[in-house]
Every structure is written in structure tokens, then in C-alpha cells.
Design a protein around this motif. Structure first.
Motif, PDB file in Angstrom:
ATOM      1  N   SER A  39      38.740  39.213  35.304  1.00 25.41           N
ATOM      2  CA  SER A  39      39.815  39.670  36.169  1.00 25.41           C
ATOM      3  C   SER A  39      40.461  38.495  36.908  1.00 25.41           C
ATOM      4  O   SER A  39      39.775  37.609  37.396  1.00 25.41           O
ATOM      5  CB  SER A  39      39.253  40.675  37.178  1.00 25.41           C
ATOM      6  N   GLY A  40      41.780  38.487  36.952  1.00 26.09           N
ATOM      7  CA  GLY A  40      42.486  37.458  37.692  1.00 26.09           C
ATOM      8  C   GLY A  40      42.689  36.161  36.929  1.00 26.09           C
ATOM      9  O   GLY A  40      43.138  35.174  37.503  1.00 26.09           O
ATOM     10  N   GLY A  42      44.830  35.601  34.601  1.00 25.72           N
ATOM     11  CA  GLY A  42      46.218  35.354  34.230  1.00 25.72           C
ATOM     12  C   GLY A  42      46.684  36.045  32.962  1.00 25.72           C
ATOM     13  O   GLY A  42      47.783  35.758  32.478  1.00 25.72           O
ATOM     14  N   LYS A  43      45.900  36.956  32.438  1.00 32.09           N
ATOM     15  CA  LYS A  43      46.285  37.645  31.192  1.00 32.09           C
ATOM     16  C   LYS A  43      47.575  38.426  31.374  1.00 32.09           C
ATOM     17  O   LYS A  43      48.523  38.280  30.601  1.00 32.09           O
ATOM     18  CB  LYS A  43      45.168  38.634  30.778  1.00 32.09           C
ATOM     19  N   THR A  44      47.571  39.255  32.419  1.00 29.69           N
ATOM     20  CA  THR A  44      48.758  40.082  32.651  1.00 29.69           C
ATOM     21  C   THR A  44      49.971  39.207  32.908  1.00 29.69           C
ATOM     22  O   THR A  44      51.063  39.468  32.397  1.00 29.69           O
ATOM     23  CB  THR A  44      48.516  41.014  33.850  1.00 29.69           C
ATOM     24  N   THR A  45      49.768  38.167  33.685  1.00 36.89           N
ATOM     25  CA  THR A  45      50.896  37.300  34.019  1.00 36.89           C
ATOM     26  C   THR A  45      51.485  36.665  32.761  1.00 36.89           C
ATOM     27  O   THR A  45      52.702  36.629  32.593  1.00 36.89           O
ATOM     28  CB  THR A  45      50.450  36.218  35.010  1.00 36.89           C
TER      29      THR A  45
END
Ligand SMILES: Nc1ncnc2c1ncn2[C@@H]1O[C@H](COP(=O)(O)OP(=O)(O)OP(=O)(O)O)[C@@H](O)[C@H]1O
Ligand SMILES: [Mg+2]
Lengths: 360, 611
Positions: A39-40, A42-45
Motif C-alpha cells: 500500500s502506498g 505508487g501503483k494507483t498514481t
């Protein structure tokens, strides 16, 4: 009809946080690429940068041979002009529109005729096995059904690239399993380049043609699931992938193709390096014997955890603790003496300092 | 690699890239809207404030009388010196300030006692009939704030300053003492009875949000009841109390109606009435000094509140389940206390109306006998002996014009407020995290710290002369709309933001990916999903504008008069019964509006107040 995606030196900062750090990736046409990481990381980003929903700070993105983003040239195409579809984690179905309207919204933008739209809706719904739901509102459907509609909404306007951000994370375990099967099938049929975000390693391993493992905005390894699992590029990847977790044993090079761990030595494949090492060995790559044998190391069974199809054994020798996975229900008793046999070909060595894989 | 490519770029390419980026930035919808809003707010708030400030530092034509040798237009400290340190400053500034503070603090205190106690009983005890109490608690606030002051006069007037003798005097034959009829006591009581709704709503929300398990934990740990109250309950309720305090205090500081009705006749001036009397004689420079002092007071309080509540706010998130396991048992007190509460509320909510109606049915004022009953004030033809010859209110074209003006003003204001709400909400929510959006949000907050009457004063100086492309608006109906809309900006921003926040950003992003442009996204996705919020905001603005007085009293002219300002004019002309009839018409209109709102969204005044 599928498309290559090229990302060059992409960086996205939020204030002091570097969410995506100088990432360069080439995603070959037709690939199912999974972005995997805690989590966190940077995948989504990264996904949102590709979609054009986030403006990166530096770098370039090509979709096919179209330059959709370039910091140097000051170019950034609108999301709608990038010809890609995105399935959101929370589906993002428009609550005030029926399924039919949800799907035809994009088709209206493409100025399709009514007949064409009907055809597309029908096709897309059939593909996700939801035909007959045209007139439902999102709130009148279960989570899994909404998920399918979100997928159909994307399929119907036929983007060149599919992006999916943890599309299954809101579903229960059973549904998730079913949907994995469907998604993989869908990719198989459509052949569209797909970027799939998840932090579930099983999902990544089962579905992808390639996995990019990320940590703190940096891609740690981009490889096939097989290579990511068997030859993790560094300790982070080794530790992140696999359940139960990989055994990481501190050791020192003690001779030709030998590493000393605790008070015993392990044979390894040819390599040239010296100094402190970490030996990584997957729990299922260790054989458990109840009798001594050549090259087998004596341990004590500290705990035995049978789980139906397989059993986990935690073995100890001095300060060294090793987790082993064996098939079936193990007959081994707690505190029993056992002998572990390590296969030199399945051991990976990592430089203690850098954490990187040491290759022969 | 990217770096190298950058270095190889020629100057021309770099300029081109910069231009492209800039163009992309300014054409982002939220940036365009933010810039538009900055422009609008600059015109509607910043420039007027600046103009007002400058007026206090400038000689005007009328100053020549007081200051020999003054050259109109010259810079001067004359007004500030005159108002703050001269022979007249006590009467002009410090006494009114003292009076305002007395009245505000008094009203706030009583509103706190009444509202807090009611809230506690409704939320934390086993008192029956909570729904009724809840509804009744909002009634006084729905009515115009000076309703109770007018009713007070009907009941308690003692004839000292003339006017219609009160009902009490008629019944007992003896005039009530002056301190009951006029001055601080009746102003405080009538304001407190209007504003206790704030405290009631704030405190009951806060009490409801306290998880009683916290208190139970305290009890289990062996703490005494008082200790629990002090250590657990109070810290959780204090932010709500402070917010109630600020709202009541700053509203009463700038309120005009009550002090004008009950204070001015005995020369008990507050800041608002003194400000009015200055502007009435054209002493704008002096008046504006008062307005600025008023603004500074209001700003300080709100700033302090934010300082204190800001650090305490973290408490608010504790619990938040609204689940209440334990309620204090009232036992033998249950029925008596309940009756007392309901009787009190009915008196506050209903008695003023009855008194006002009664007074309008009396032919000779002050005589409340049956034989004196008449409908002349309502439907009588013009009669020299009544109301300076004006016909009954229902036959009076001036009243219809006023009512129509009220409705028109409320409609325009509600429309533009809703529109600004949409724009501000979108600009702020979409721009979250950018400096531009933050700036817009902060700017939108400014009218909140400016008391109503001072805000009206700001606009006197603004629109007596043309400003840029805008013609002088003084005396026009448009000015009333502008000032009402501007004063509502903080509320429209707040309700706009909360409406926009309801729409997850993915919903718009999904539409963007589907190829919809900004307008299509707005029209097809965002607007349909937020419209209910805006419609209820529209209705709420509609009724608050109808009963707004302080804000517009300095700006109305006979042709632009609305019902609210007409009540004041009639009182000032000594036609009290006519004034009472007018306020009843206003109340009826407001109640109709309110009825529509409660139909529309289940009667939650709370939401509309942005609490
Ligand atoms: N809009 C934003 N503003 C500020 N920081 C952000 C924003 N979006 C993401 N971040 C930060 O960027 C980093 C990467 O976030 P991102 O959402 O890409 O992670 P993720 O890998 O998708 O995680 P998860 O698995 O939890 O979804 C995090 O540190 C996050 O806090
Ligand atoms: Mg994510």
C-alpha cells in the motif's frame, strides 16, 4: 489492434512525497501487466498518470506511437483523447443512470447511432454475463454485479488499452476467484494491452503475463510471474512474494560454492562473490526427512501447522529458524528431530549490503 | 536521459512548452472557475471594503460643516479622531460599543442557558415529546429576528416614549417600569429567545455524537458524575458551545431590528443603530469608522474561536456513533419539567404572534376591549384617523409592492447564491490542495466575519460612484441583490463544497475517460448528482433573505423597500399597528417558504445552517 505503452523517466510528486520515482517501463502490445506492491507504493498514481487523471512532473508516456504526455514538450492529452478505459476500485458507476445509460454514455460521446449502441450494450453485457440488466440502477445490484457492469462499460467503447485499479478488492473471496477467471479469459479473447493494479500477489501471479513489483515509487523488478517468483531481483521482492514467506537466512561465503548459515554450510550453485550474504529459499523448495541423509541438516520441529492440502512446519536449529511447506497432512510431531534437505538450484543468494540478487 | 533532452532544447521550444503548459493550466475548468470567482469576489467584497476604509480617511463635502478648512477629497484622520478621541466619541462610539457588547453578551448568555439546557434534556434525559420540542425550538429562529421585539412592545409598552400603550398596561392599569419596556433588558431577552436555536442545534448535535461508552468507561473507572461531566462530557461539547457562542455573538453584535425598536426610543444606541443614524444624516466617514470597529470585533471573536476550536476539534471525531445507551432518568421531575419546557416554547413561539395579531385588530391603539375590534388595519379604506391615512394593508399597493420586492429579492438572491455555490463548490473541491483553491476558499469566507449592518455600510461607499464597468448602483434594487448575494457567499461556498464532496471524483473521471468534455461532465454527471443539495440551498437562502433586515436597512429606498424594511419605517413613523400587520404578512410568507422546505427535505433546518 493492441497497443504498446512506453513510459520514460516518469516522476510524480505530491509535495514531498515522490509517489512515482523515475519509472521507465515498456509494456508490449497484448501484455497483461500487473503493478504489484504494498500500500502506498505508487501503483494507483502510476496508473492515473497513464490515464491522464494525474499530471506527472517529469517524463514521457507513449500509447502506441502517440505521445500523450511529455513534460519537456509541455504536452498532456486529455484522458478522453488517450483511447483507454479504466475500471475503478469502487466501480464509479453513475448512480443516477441505468446500466444502459451508464454504458451508452461513452458511446454517445463517440456519436454512435441508437442501433449501434443497442448492439454494443447487448454485446458487452453478454460478455460479462449480465444481459437483461439494462434497466437496473447501480444501487439495485450486488457488488459483484456492479463490478461486471463497470467492466462492461469499459468494454463497450472498445478502448485500445484497459486499465484496472484493484477491481476485485471490494468483492468477497469466492467472487474474486470467479472474476479472476473471467478477467483472464477476457484478456485472452480481446488481446488488449492491460495494466492491472493489485496488492494481492496471488492475483498478480495467476493473471499476468508480466509483473512490475513496486516499492516507494520505484519499479523493483519487471518480469514474468515465474521469474518474479523464482528469481526475485532483490530481497524486497523475495520477501514480498510468496505465502508462507520466503526463508531469508543470514550467511557468509565460506568456500567454493558454499555459504555458512549458523553452524552449518549450504551448497549453492556456482557464483562469484564473497562476504556477507542472505540465502533465500522458498518453504516448498525444502525437503523434510525423518532420517539423517547426506547433506541434510538436522533441525527440531518447533511447530507443525497442518492445513488440509498442505502443512507448514517451523523448524529450528540454534538461532536459525526455517519455515517449510509440505504436501498433505504432515505426520511429524512437535519437538521431533527432522532433517532438512536444501536443493542448491532453488537457493537464491543476495548481497547482504545491497540486497540484490547475486548471479553466477 | 530526460534531462539531457531538456538541455538540448532550444529557447524557442522551451517557450513553446511553457506556453502549452500554461494554456493547459488556465483552461482547466476549476482554474477558469476559480479565476472568475476571484474576480467576482474582488468586485463584491474586496473593493467595497477598501472603498469604505478609504472613506474614513477622506474629507467629504458634508465634513466642511464640522471641520473648517477641510478640502473635500483630502486625506485626513479627522473621522477616526472624532470617533475615537474627541468630546463626542463617548456618545458616538464608546457608549454604543458598550451597549452592543452588553446586549450581545447578555443575549448570548441567555441563549446558551436556554438552548443548552433544552438540548441536554432532549438528548440526554428520558424526556418525552422530543420531536415536538425539536420542532418548536426552530420556530423562533424561522421568524424575523425582531418579531419578539415588536411583540414585546405590544405587551410591555408603558407609553413613556409615546406609541401604542401595551396590553399589560391595559390589563393592570399601571405602566410597567421603563427598564422592562425599553433598553438592554428587553433587547437581550428578545434576542436570546430568537437565537437560542443556534445553541440548541449545536449542542444537541454535539451531545448526540458523544459515544456514551466513553462516559461509561469513566463510570467504571470509578469517577464521580460531576467528574465525568467535567472531564469527559464538557471537553466534547465545548467546541459546539464555542461555535454557538460565536454565531450568536457576532449576529447580535450586528443586529439592527431589536435595538432599533426597543433601544432607540430611549436613546439606548448600539453600534448598529448609531451607524444607521450617522449614515442617515450623510456622515458616512463617521459611520464607517463604527462599521470598521464592528468588523474588527467580529473578526477577533471568530479568529479566537477558530484558534480555540481548531485545537480542540479533534475531540469531535471521538465516538460519533450517535448511539446512546444511557439517559439520565428524570423520575418525578419528568412530567413537570416536560410541561414547563413545552409551555415555555409555546409561549416563545406562539404568544408573540398572537399579540401582534391582536394589536392589528384594535381600532384605537392601546384599547384591547372587544368593542374596539376592527379589521380596518387589514381591509379598511383610507381613513385620516388611522395610519396617516394609509388604507388597510391588504388594500395598500405599497404593501404589495414591498411584498413583491421581498419575494423578488429572495428569488434573485437564492438563484445567484445557488449559482455561486455550484461554481465555488466545483472550483474548491476539484482544486483541493492547490493554492488557488485555498485562496478562493479563504476569500469566500470574508463576508462571514462582517456583521450584517456593517456589510450593508460597505456597499454605500461602493456604489455611489461607478466602479469599473459597473454603473452607480446606490438606490437600485440591483444593489440589494448584490449585497444579499455577497453576504451569502460563505454559505454558498460551504454548501457548494459539501454538495460537491458527495460526488466522488471517480464519477467525473470515469466520464472524462469516456470522452466527455468539461461541460458534458458537469451537465450530465455532476449537476444531476448535486442538484438536490443546491435546490435546498436555494430554498434556505430564499427564506433567510426574506427576513433579512440588518444587511439592507442602510441601502433601501422607498421604491426598493421590502417588507422587512417597511416594518421599520412604519414603526419610525408611529404606525405600529400597520407595522405589526406587515410583519405578520412577512411571517406568513416565511412560514410558507419553510413549509415548502420541510416538504422538500424532511424539515432539517440544521443542514441548511451548515452545521
Ligand atoms: N492526491 C494526493 N495527494 C497527496 N499525496 C498523494 C495523493 N495521491 C497519492 N498520494 C501519495 O502518494 C503515494 C502513492 O499513493 P498511491 O495511491 O499511488 O499508492 P497505491 O500503491 O495505489 O496504494 P494502495 O495499495 O493503498 O492503493 C502515497 O504515499 C500517497 O499518500
Ligand atoms: Mg491504490
Amino acid at each position: 489492434m493492441s497497443t504498446t505503452i512506453t513510459i520514460k523517466n516518469l516522476t510524480k510528486r505530491f509535495g514531498d512525497v515522490v509517489a512515482v520515482n523515475n519509472v521507465s517501463l515498456t509494456i508490449e502490445a497484448g501484455t497483461f501487466l500487473t503493478l504489484l506492491g504494498p500500500s502506498g507504493c505508487g501503483k494507483t498514481t502510476l496508473l492515473r498518470c497513464i490515464a491522464g487523471l494525474e499530471d506527472p512532473n517529469e517524463g514521457e508516456i507513449y500509447i502506441g506511437d502517440k505521445l500523450v504526455y511529455s513534460s519537456i514538450k509541455g504536452i498532456s492529452l486529455q484522458p478522453g483523447a488517450r483511447d483507454l478505459g479504466l475500471v475503478f476500485q469502487n466501480y464509479a458507476l453513475w448512480p443516477h443512470m441505468t446500466v444502459y445509460k451508464n454504458i451508452t454514455f461513452a458511446l454517445e460521446m463517440q456519436k454512435l447511432t441508437k442501433a449501434q449502441m443497442d448492439e454494443r450494450v447487448h454485446e458487452a453485457l453478454k460478455e460479462v454475463q449480465m444481459d437483461g440488466y439494462e434497466n437496473r440502477y447501480p444501487r439495485e445490484m450486488s457488488g459483484g454485479q456492479q463490478q461486471r457492469i463497470a467492466l462492461a462499460r469499459m468494454l463497450a467503447y472498445r478502448p485500445k488499452v484497459f486499465l484496472m485499479d484493484e477491481p476485485l478488492s471490494n468483492l468477497d473471496a469466492r467472487l474474486r476467484m470467479d472474476m479472476r477467471t473471467e478477467l483472464k479469459r477476457l484478456h485472452h479473447i480481446s488481446g488488449a494491452t492491460t495494466i492491472y493494479v493489485t496488492h494481492d500477489q496471488v492475483e498478480a501471479l495467476t493473471m499476468s503475463t508480466n509483473i512490475a513489483v513496486m516499492k516507494l515509487g520505484v519499479v523493483q523488478q519487471l518480469d514474468t510471474p515465474d521469474r518474479v517468483y523464482h528469481f526475485p531481483a532483490n530481497l524486497f521482492v523475495a520477501d514480498f512474494i510468496g505465502n508462507p514467506k520466503v526463508n531469508l537466512l543470514d550467511g557468509t561465503v565460506s568456500g567454493q560454492n558454499q555459504v555458512k548459515v549458523g553452524d552449518f554450510a549450504l551448497d549453492v550453485e556456482t557464483f562469484n562473490a564473497r562476504g556477507k550474504m542472505v540465502v533465500a529459499v522458498r518453504p516448498e523448495d525444502i525437503a523434510v526427512l525423518t532420517e539423517p541423509e547426506l547433506n541434510a541438516v538436522e533441525f527440531t520441529a518447533y511447530s507443525v501447522l497442518p492445513a488440509g492440502a498442505d502443512s507448514t512446519i517451523v523448524a529450528q536449529r540454534g538461532d536459525v529458524e526455517v519455515t517449510v511447506k509440505v504436501m498433505g497432512i504432515s505426520k511429524i510431531k512437535m519437538d521431533q528431530k527432522i532433517w532438512l534437505k536444501f536443493d542448491p538450484t532453488s537457493l537464491n543468494l543476495y548481497d547482504k549490503e545491497s540486497g540484490n540478487l547475486v548471479t553466477g | 536521459m530526460a534531462k539531457q533532452a531538456g538541455e538540448e532544447q532550444g529557447l524557442f521550444e522551451r517557450a513553446e512548452a511553457w506556453l502549452r503548459r500554461f494554456w493547459r493550466w488556465v483552461t482547466t475548468p476549476q482554474v477558469i472557475l476559480s479565476l472568475i470567482m476571484l474576480f467576482v469576489m474582488f468586485y463584491m467584497v474586496i473593493i467595497p471594503l477598501y472603498r469604505m476604509l478609504m472613506t474614513t480617511f477622506t474629507f467629504s463635502e458634508s465634513d466642511v460643516r464640522y471641520a473648517p478648512g477641510a478640502v473635500p477629497g483630502d486625506f485626513t484622520l479627522f473621522h477616526w479622531i472624532r470617533m475615537l478621541s474627541s468630546k463626542v466619541s463617548t456618545i458616538m462610539t464608546f457608549e454604543p460599543l458598550l451597549h452592543s457588547l452588553t446586549v450581545s453578551l447578555g443575549a448570548t448568555f441567555f441563549a446558551f442557558v436556554i438552548g443548552g439546557a433544552l438540548a441536554w434534556m432532549v438528548v440526554r434525559t428520558d424526556m418525552p415529546g422530543r420531536h415536538t420540542i425539536n420542532v418548536l425550538a426552530t420556530v423562533p429562529y424561522i421568524m424575523p429576528s425582531w418579531t419578539i421585539a415588536m411583540a414585546w412592545k405590544v405587551l410591555f409598552n408603558n407609553g413613556t416614549t409615546g406609541g401604542m400603550p401595551g396590553f399589560l398596561m391595559y390589563l393592570t392599569g399601571t405602566p410597567p417600569p421603563d427598564w422592562i419596556s425599553y433598553g438592554p433588558v428587553p433587547i437581550i431577552v428578545s434576542s436570546a429567545l430568537h437565537y437560542y436555536t443556534f445553541f440548541f442545534l449545536f449542542v444537541s448535535a454535539a451531545l448526540m455524537s458523544i459515544d456514551s461508552s466513553l462516559e461509561e468507561a469513566g463510570e467504571l473507572a470509578g469517577a464521580s458524575r460531576w467528574r465525568i461531566l467535567r472531564k469527559i462530557t464538557f471537553p466534547l461539547v465545548i467546541p459546539a458551545l464555542l461555535s454557538g457562542f460565536i454565531m450568536t455573538f457576532s449576529k447580535t453584535m450586528g443586529t439592527f431590528g431589536g435595538p432599533n425598536i426597543l433601544g432607540v426610543p430611549v436613546r439606548y444606541y448600539t453600534m448598529s443603530t448609531m451607524l444607521r443614524s450617522n449614515t442617515q444624516v450623510g456622515a458616512f466617514g463617521d459611520g464607517f469608522v463604527l462599521a470598521i470597529v464592528l468588523i474588527l470585533f467580529s473578526m477577533t471573536t471568530i479568529f479566537l474561536n477558530q484558534k480555540i476550536v481548531g485545537t480542540r476539534k479533534s475531540y469531535e471525531t471521538i465516538g460519533g456513533r450517535g448511539f446512546m445507551a444511557q439517559k439520565t432518568k428524570l423520575r418525578n421531575w419528568r412530567m413537570p419539567l416536560t410541561s414547563l419546557v413545552i409551555i415555555f416554547q409555546v409561549i416563545v413561539a406562539v404568544l408573540p404572534l398572537l399579540l401582534l395579531i391582536l394589536s392589528t385588530l384594535m381600532a384605537r391603539s392601546g384599547d384591547y376591549s372587544i368593542s374596539n375590534l376592527t379589521l380596518a388595519h387589514w381591509i379598511g379604506q383610507s381613513n385620516e384617523k388611522i395610519n396617516n391615512g394609509e388604507p388597510g394593508v391588504l388594500l395598500n399597493p405599497a404593501i404589495y409592492r414591498g411584498a413583491w420586492n421581498s419575494i423578488k429579492l429572495a428569488l434573485y438572491t437564492a438563484f445567484f447564491t445557488a449559482l455561486l455555490g455550484v461554481i465555488l463548490g466545483y472550483a474548491i473541491v476539484k482544486g483541493r490542495g492547490t493554492r488557488l483553491a485555498k485562496f478562493v476558499e479563504q476569500l469566500a469566507f470574508i463576508p462571514y466575519v462582517i456583521p450584517g449592518i456593517a456589510f450593508g455600510a460597505v456597499y454605500i461607499s461602493m456604489f455611489t460612484k461607478p466602479v469599473g464597468p459597473i454603473p452607480p448602483l446606490y438606490g437600485t434594487f440591483a444593489l440589494l441583490v448584490v449585497v444579499s448575494v455577497a453576504k451569502h457567499i460563505p454559505y454558498s461556498s460551504r454548501s457548494g463544497v459539501s454538495a460537491m464532496l458527495q460526488v466522488g471524483r471517480e464519477l467525473e473521471e470515469a466520464a472524462a475517460l469516456a470522452g466527455a468534455n468539461a461541460w458534458q461532465r458537469f451537465a450530465r454527471i455532476i449537476f444531476p448528482l448535486t442538484s438536490t443539495g443546491f435546490v435546498s440551498g436555494f430554498l434556505l437562502t430564499f427564506i433567510t433573505t426574506m427576513r433579512e433586515l440588518s444587511l439592507i436597512i442602510l441601502l433601501v429606498t422607498p421604491t426598493t423597500a421590502v417588507l422587512a424594511s417597511m416594518t421599520m419605517r412604519y414603526i419610525e413613523n408611529g404606525n405600529e399597528q400597520q407595522a405589526n400587520a406587515v410583519i405578520i404578512i412577512l411571517i406568513v410568507l416565511v412560514l410558507i417558504g419553510n413549509f415548502i422546505i420541510s416538504r422538500f427535505r424532511g424539515g432539517s433546518l440544521k443542514k441548511g445552517l451548515g452545521m
